[in-house]
Scaffold this active site. Structure first.
Site, PDB file in Angstrom:
ATOM      1  N   GLU A 188       0.819  -1.215   0.000  1.00  0.00           N
ATOM      2  CA  GLU A 188       0.000   0.000   0.000  1.00  0.00           C
ATOM      3  C   GLU A 188       0.858   1.272   0.000  1.00  0.00           C
ATOM      4  O   GLU A 188       0.641   2.190   0.784  1.00  0.00           O
ATOM      5  CB  GLU A 188      -0.964  -0.022   1.192  1.00  0.00           C
ATOM      6  N   GLU A 202      -4.988  -8.775  -0.103  1.00  0.00           N
ATOM      7  CA  GLU A 202      -5.829  -8.511   1.059  1.00  0.00           C
ATOM      8  C   GLU A 202      -7.268  -8.299   0.593  1.00  0.00           C
ATOM      9  O   GLU A 202      -7.507  -7.639  -0.412  1.00  0.00           O
ATOM     10  CB  GLU A 202      -5.373  -7.257   1.827  1.00  0.00           C
TER      11      GLU A 202
END
Length: 408
Positions: free
Chosen positions: A187, A328
């Site tokens: 991220e 995820e």
């Protein structure tokens, strides 16, 4: 395939030979594409259902990694065995380094921390599971000690540190087989939600290139290992769309890997719609076509959106032989607001895994160890018990290709 237009020779034989050569070349090209996709399909199939060991080796305190800092117990072999017995075949282990990395120019990682990472990896690896490890919290601006900051002015130092860190990590695991996958970052973005900015995205691309080159140069099995890279904030639109993402070259890859195959995977995350999946509120508690109360269901992010997102990744990468990994996904527990919430959480998990199956992507559920309100946990890591058997069952049925939930 080379066109013959305007290239017909006076000799009929020459023209015939040219056509034959053209058809042969087209056949070879098609075979190459098929082989590349076959290689990608195989690793995704082998990975099966995936699970994240979240809030453990990426947990931090005062700028240093600490696996119990966020309220979870020390990771044990028994926990990994419990996850494996539930049917999971891949475990992603998020890892932060932060203050465990020493000063330049060597940027030596604390050996005890690297050894602990290896110990946890071995819990899964020695049980025959696929294992992913990454550099997780080092790029979060809100984490004390973070340094992998794409809009920092200190890019020369950052890139040198990043290269040295991955060199050490890669050397630690160079003899592990292809069940170990290394992931470049997590991220990574400038911290502002919205369209990517420059030069931040260019720096992220540079990090990915440094990662691939550095790991490959350490040799051993790293020369042919599957490497997982991510675009802007692991966002599907900003990775597959025309926003600045570039695939790294793989010039140092082992010559033992067929030229038409890939050894690079693309990582994205899926928590949409956020008001259902992640927003800490009791307002939106239902999801999908089986929802019974429209007031509790988000106005976006349903099955059609999920399908379009994963098709976008399939078209951009999987068709070219680059496997896609939804590293995820998941939704938080809001059952204290709506007793039917876990049913919709299961529907969401089944839909993500089934749609990923449809488009040839691997999936890894985000488990942060929390099993009460707003938790993602599927297991109680202290009692080693399953807390969400319905969600686990949904994951397994989706990965098996059992399809999406039907309307109520």
């Amino acid at each position: 395939m080379v066109s013959l237009t305007g290239k017909i020779r006076v000799s009929f034989l020459a023209a015939l030979l040219a056509v034959a050569a053209s058809v042969y070349g087209a056949t070879n090209a098609a075979s190459a594409d098929t082989a590349a996709q076959s290689s990608a399909s195989q690793i995704v199939a082998d990975m099966g259902a995936g699970w994240n060991l979240g809030n453990q080796l990426e947990a931090t305190t005062n700028g240093y990694p600490s696996e119990t800092a966020w309220g979870q117990p020390v990771v044990t072999q028994a926990l990994i065995d419990k996850v494996r017995s539930a049917g999971f075949k891949t475990i992603r282990i998020p890892v932060s380094y932060l203050g465990a990395i020493g000063p330049g120019p060597n940027y030596t990682i604390n050996p005890s921390w690297l050894n602990r990472i290896q110990e946890v990896v071995n819990y899964a690896y020695n049980r025959g599971l696929h294992v992913l490890i990454n550099m997780h919290g080092d790029g979060y601006k809100n984490v004390n000690g973070s340094w992998l900051i794409c809009d920092s002015a200190s890019q020369t130092t950052i890139k040198a540190k990043y290269q040295k860190a991955w060199q050490q990590i890669a050397n630690k695991f160079k003899n592990y087989d292809q069940r170990l996958i290394l992931e470049s970052m997590n991220e990574e973005f400038d911290g502002q939600y919205g369209r990517p900015t420059q030069p931040c995205y260019s720096n992220i691309n540079s990090y990915n290139q440094i990662f691939v080159d550095t790991v490959r140069k350490t040799g051993g099995n790293n020369a042919s290992r599957w490497l997982l890279i991510a675009g802007w904030n692991t966002n599907i639109d900003y990775t597959a769309g025309n926003y600045g993402f570039t695939l790294p070259s793989d010039q140092y890859r082992s010559s033992s890997v067929p030229a038409n195959e890939r050894r690079i995977m693309i990582s994205v995350h899926h928590y949409a719609p956020w008001d259902f999946a992640g927003e800490e509120s009791g307002t939106i508690t239902q999801w999908g076509r089986a929802a019974t109360d429209p007031s509790k269901k988000s106005t976006w992010g349903q099955e059609d959106y999920l399908d379009a997102q994963l098709k976008m990744m399939y078209d951009a990468f999987a068709t070219k032989g680059y496997p896609v990994v939804v590293g995820e996904y998941g939704s938080i527990d809001k059952s204290s607001f709506d007793s039917s919430n876990n049913r919709y959480r299961a529907d969401f998990a089944r839909a993500v895994t089934a749609t990923a199956k449809k488009y040839g992507a691997a999936t890894i559920y985000w488990d942060n160890g929390a099993t009460a309100r707003y938790g993602f946990g599927l297991f109680d890591r202290r009692s080693l018990t399953v807390t969400q058997p319905g969600i686990i069952s949904a994951i397994m049925s989706g990965v098996a290709g059992a399809g999406l939930p039907s309307a109520a």
